[in-house]
Design a protein around this motif. Structure first.
Motif, mmCIF file in Angstrom:
data_model
loop_
_atom_site.group_PDB
_atom_site.id
_atom_site.type_symbol
_atom_site.label_atom_id
_atom_site.label_comp_id
_atom_site.label_asym_id
_atom_site.label_seq_id
_atom_site.Cartn_x
_atom_site.Cartn_y
_atom_site.Cartn_z
ATOM 1 N N ALA A 81 0.691 4.276 -2.617
ATOM 2 C CA ALA A 81 0.474 5.768 -2.214
ATOM 3 C C ALA A 81 1.678 6.440 -2.804
ATOM 4 C CB ALA A 81 0.542 5.968 -0.828
ATOM 5 N N ARG A 141 0.951 -1.210 0.039
ATOM 6 C CA ARG A 141 -0.029 0.085 0.110
ATOM 7 C C ARG A 141 1.067 1.132 -0.024
ATOM 8 N NH1 ARG A 141 -0.826 -1.503 5.349
ATOM 9 N NH2 ARG A 141 -0.311 -0.269 6.880
ATOM 10 N N GLU A 191 -6.948 -0.398 2.267
ATOM 11 C CA GLU A 191 -5.984 0.340 1.691
ATOM 12 C C GLU A 191 -5.488 -0.318 0.602
ATOM 13 O OE1 GLU A 191 -3.108 3.065 3.218
ATOM 14 O OE2 GLU A 191 -5.217 3.809 2.966
ATOM 15 N N ARG A 216 -8.943 4.944 6.205
ATOM 16 C CA ARG A 216 -8.441 5.599 7.083
ATOM 17 C C ARG A 216 -9.291 6.124 8.315
ATOM 18 N NH1 ARG A 216 -5.513 9.804 2.851
ATOM 19 N NH2 ARG A 216 -3.751 8.136 2.204
ATOM 20 N N TYR A 229 -8.654 -1.791 7.972
ATOM 21 C CA TYR A 229 -7.985 -0.740 7.283
ATOM 22 C C TYR A 229 -6.830 -0.971 6.315
ATOM 23 C CZ TYR A 229 -3.935 2.619 7.630
ATOM 24 O OH TYR A 229 -2.919 3.635 7.579
ATOM 25 N N PRO A 232 -9.108 6.532 -0.698
ATOM 26 C CA PRO A 232 -8.475 6.065 0.864
ATOM 27 C C PRO A 232 -9.405 6.511 1.956
ATOM 28 C CG PRO A 232 -7.530 8.293 -0.072
ATOM 29 C CD PRO A 232 -8.460 7.722 -1.104
ATOM 30 N N ARG A 251 -3.325 5.565 -10.188
ATOM 31 C CA ARG A 251 -4.205 5.074 -8.850
ATOM 32 C C ARG A 251 -4.218 3.411 -9.336
ATOM 33 N NH1 ARG A 251 -7.551 7.880 -5.609
ATOM 34 N NH2 ARG A 251 -7.325 10.111 -5.550
#
Length: 878
Positions: free
Chosen positions: A150, A146, A578, A588, A574, A584, A159
């Motif tokens: 990011a 992850r 992710e 989060r 979570y 996101p 993405r």
């Protein structure tokens, strides 16, 4: 550091032979300003080394003068202010610069000069000699998947999710530089869709990465390269026969291969495998898969290799792949089944309808496995499928994958509606999706009308699975207005899905039952339901469903007062979200909620602040509401109720727009009212309490009343007599409650009220009770908050003096004050004064409590409890 001068050099491999290049990077810009401060001979030597002055023909620059000049230049810069020297990729540092910097580093003792040096560990280390002592070494491990996602999103705007992201992560082995280069190449070639549609396709490796490893491959003999092609096509850990491993000795010698676990040969870096696969000719790749098909006994693996070895479509292989997909599903591997079905579609031959249906099944299994890129790639190929039902189902799948707010989803849904007209099963599926869209935009009238029509169409089609899907959407809406009817719908959905294959709708119905039980306070039933469902979903490998089931499990365990387990489920949800979701925000929120259960307030604040930004950007009002509500609790824990009010009001406003009126959905009303009372908004606090009570009465949510009692007592204490408020709250706190943390919150509030009433012993007793409850629950943020309140209650008292210990011993034996005075040769007043201090130290109000509090066995038990508290760490909080 403010005002710090930064000197930086980032050499590359191509520059490693250019003398003093790094020194030019570091000091070239600073030299003109230092020229007058350096002695003439040192200045001249440095100017020549940095190419500011051409050397005279026939003269050599003294290397020692250059080294001393660089050292003096650094010292003079440090005299002006702090200096930070950044050396990146020192494995490419030119030798002349390395010697100068190492010379200076050994002689620099000025703390105003700091060095930060990085190097890759696959080269001879030079880093240590380039830093002044003392040196702190920090190994940098590979990035998690992850984190790679990011990085690509933030730096390149890519993405990526699912298999595409997993592929970049695997090939880069978590190396940030490699991942960025692979991502740039993927973006430049525009191969996102192609890679998603064919996960086995070799990645494009940019030239800047090729030169790092290609030399090792070109030095190998032809038979070794052929054997490497087979190894590159094999699954990791595959053992090859001797006739293939024999030629690979040269690859081991060149560092291309290493011996992995169990002695199996594997590539020294995944990038090497990618280069070998890309360089192999199509015929060589097919031959490699043909050999591998003969080596494996696993039917799923064998079918895949046979498909990849075939040069033309083969219906027999397609049928074998169908069987392999069924086997994969029985193993709980829908992602593997999706890949088998994708290959089966390619091998179907002259039957486009059968190929399309296999591709639709591949897309559905990919979505179930949390592989949205593969699901989307398969679904997009079905817009011209022969079967109308396939075209409609593919369009609806794409709508769900794109998200309800995506600009393309409306057109897809309209096209699906036109295709579905006149076919009850298809019309029901479209109406259900329309209902979800309407409800998402808070149009409950239109949403419920669509659901009613969808239910009629599903009944006409005699499709139980479709009817369960409709009930799964309708029931949560009914729960908020008519809980009994909503529960009946969920029970009906459960009966319809019993004994049938697990579907997303069946999962949704069962987790809805867990939530319904939770809101009524039937926490035991909710726990049993969610535990059984989680086990089934995990066995089935339904990754997408597992995300929501873990979220529900985290909520149920939190309200059950089992915060460590809630934290574990929340963190798992979570991390999973992710990994598979491009947006996101929801992930989060789950991470922040977990931290509020058994983590830290600081991490919760960071995650929730990021969640608010992400959810606002995506216009996701539901998750934005939850993010604001949880962020308000962070502010309560930090003692900033005014900031909490802002977040709580935002959460309430968003939830009401969504018509989420159930006060047990998110325990918001009491926290909002308490924060309003503490900030002097008594009227607004009273309105919030009254509104919460009215909705709790209407929906039968007695489980939230203790929280409202707590808020009402806080308001009464602010507006009037804290003693009366404390007495009223104490009378409402039960011995047991379906949500154990609600009792802890009430005891905490009562302790604060008692402190306002100047009843310190009572305050200390209540705060200790609250701390004990939080400790047993494993709720560390609220435990620390309560312990801070205890610490503020009184300044620390000294340990009992020897005289006081003697008095304690006599009190324990039943002696009166006069008897104690006579025994210890004290006045009665001195005994009374010492007893008063002891009462204060132990937080008690009389002799009996003092004897119990001062008992050594009791103190030992308390110490053990404190130790358990320190060792307990885990979070959540909805």
């Amino acid at each position: 550091m403010r005002g710090e001068s930064v000197l930086r050099s980032s050499p590359t491999a191509a520059e490693s032979e250019l003398p003093h290049l790094a020194l030019i990077d570091l000091l070239g810009g600073a030299l003109p300003g230092l020229a007058e401060e350096l002695p003439a001979h040192l200045r001249l030597a440095l100017e020549r080394a940095l190419l500011h002055t051409a050397p005279e023909p026939g003269t050599a620059t003294d290397p020692l003068a250059v080294r001393v000049a660089a050292l003096e230049a650094l010292r003079r810069l440090a005299a002006r202010g702090p200096v930070l020297v950044l050396l990146d990729d020192t494995q490419w540092l030119d030798e002349a610069s390395r010697q100068v910097i190492a010379f200076a580093a050994r002689r620099l003792a000025d703390r105003r000069i700091r060095f930060v040096v990085t190097e890759r560990t696959d080269h001879d280390p030079v880093m240590a000699e380039l830093c002044p002592r003392p040196v702190t070494e920090l190994p940098v491990g590979p990035l998690a998947e992850r984190a790679v996602g990011a990085l690509l999103r933030d730096r390149l705007g890519l993405r990526l999710a699912g298999l595409t992201l997993a592929r970049i992560h695997a090939v880069s082995a978590g190396n940030a530089y490699f991942a960025l280069e692979l991502g740039r190449e993927l973006r430049a070639r525009g191969e996102h869709a192609a890679l998603a549609a064919d996960p086995g396709r070799p990645l494009g490796v940019p030239q800047r990465l090729r030169h790092l490893v290609a030399a090792r491959l070109t030095a190998l003999p032809a038979d070794a390269r052929r054997a490497l092609a087979v190894l590159a096509a094999a699954r990791p850990g595959t053992r090859l026969p001797e006739q293939l491993t024999g030629p690979l000795g040269a690859a081991v010698e060149q560092g291309v291969l290493v011996h992995g676990p169990g002695g199996a040969l594997q590539f020294a870096h995944p990038l090497l495998a990618e280069l070998v696969a890309a360089a192999a000719a199509p015929a060589a790749r097919r031959e490699a898969h043909r050999l591998l098909a003969g080596l494996t006994a696993d039917p799923v693996e064998r079918a895949r290799h046979r498909a990849l070895a075939a040069e033309h479509p083969d219906p027999a292989i397609a049928a074998e792949l169908d069987r392999a997909a069924d086997t994969a599903l029985t193993r709980g591997a829908p992602g593997t089944a999706a890949d088998q079905l994708r290959l089966a579609a390619e091998h179907t031959g002259d039957d486009p309808d059968a190929a399309a249906r296999r591709l639709l099944a591949a897309a559905r299994n990919a979505a179930t496995a949390g592989l949205p890129d593969l699901a989307r790639a398969c679904g997009e190929r079905l817009s011209a499928a022969p079967g109308r039902d396939v075209r409609v189902q593919a369009a609806l799948l794409l709508v769900r994958l794109l998200g309800l707010d995506h600009p393309e989803s409306g057109a897809l849904l309209a096209a699906a509606a036109a295709e579905a007209e006149g076919v009850p099963a298809l019309a029901a599926a479209v109406r259900q999706e329309r209902a979800v869209r309407a409800l998402h935009h808070a149009d409950h009238t239109a949403g419920l009308a669509e659901l009613a029509a969808a239910e009629r169409e599903a009944a006409a089609a005699d499709d139980p699975d479709l009817l369960v899907e409709v009930l799964a959407v309708r029931a949560p809406i009914e729960l908020s207005s008519d809980p009994a009817h909503g529960l009946a719908l969920l029970e009906r959905g459960r009966r319809l899905s019993a004994g049938r294959p697990l579907t997303g709708a069946a999962v949704f119905v069962r987790q809805g039952l867990a939530v319904a039980h939770l809101r009524t306070g039937a926490v035991g039933r909710a726990l049993a339901e969610v535990d059984a469902l989680r086990a089934e979903v995990e066995r089935a490998g339904r990754t997408e469903d597992l995300c929501t089931v873990l979220y529900v499990a985290a909520s149920v365990y939190e309200r059950a007062g089992r915060c460590a387990e809630s934290y574990a489920f929340g963190r798992a949800a979570y991390e999973l979200r992710e990994r598979i979701e491009p947006a996101p925000g929801p992930a989060r929120v789950l991470g922040g909620a977990a931290e509020l259960n058994a983590g830290t307030v600081e991490r919760a604040a960071d995650l929730l602040d990021a969640a608010i930004l992400a959810a606002a950007s995506d216009q996701d009002r539901e998750w934005l509401a939850y993010a604001h509500g949880l962020r308000g609790r962070v502010d309560l824990l930090r003692g900033t109720p005014a900031a909490a009010v802002g977040h709580f009001r935002q959460a309430r406003q968003l939830l009401r727009r969504l018509q989420f009126d159930d006060p047990a959905l998110f325990l918001l009303d009491a926290d909002l009212a308490e924060a309003l009372a503490l900030t002097g908004e008594g009227g607004a606090a009273a309105e919030a309490i009254a509104d919460g009570r009215e909705r709790a009465r209407r929906l039968g949510r007695e489980v939230v009343l203790l929280g409202l009692d707590r808020a009402e007592a806080v308001l009464a204490a602010v507006d009037g007599d804290p003693r009366s408020a404390a007495d009223a709250l104490r009378a409402t706190i039960p011995e047991r409650h379906p949500y154990p943390l609600e009792i802890a919150r009430a005891r905490l509030a009562l302790g604060r009220l008692e402190r306002r009433a100047r009843r310190r012993a009572a305050a200390r007793s209540e705060l200790r009770e609250a701390a004990d409850r939080y400790a047993r629950a494993g709720c560390t943020p609220w435990l620390r908050h309560t312990e801070a309140a205890l610490a503020e209650l009184d300044p620390a008292e000294p340990d009992p003096t020897p005289v006081q210990r003697d008095i304690l011993g006599l009190v324990r034996g039943g002696a009166t004050n006069r008897e104690i005075a006579a025994s210890l040769h004290l006045s009665v007043k001195a005994v009374e004064a010492n007893l008063t201090r002891l009462y204060r130290q132990f937080g008690v109000r009389g002799r009996g409590e003092l004897v119990r509090a001062a008992d050594p066995a009791a103190r030992q038990g308390g110490d053990q409890c404190a130790l358990r508290t320190i060792r307990t760490s885990a979070p959540t909080g909805r």
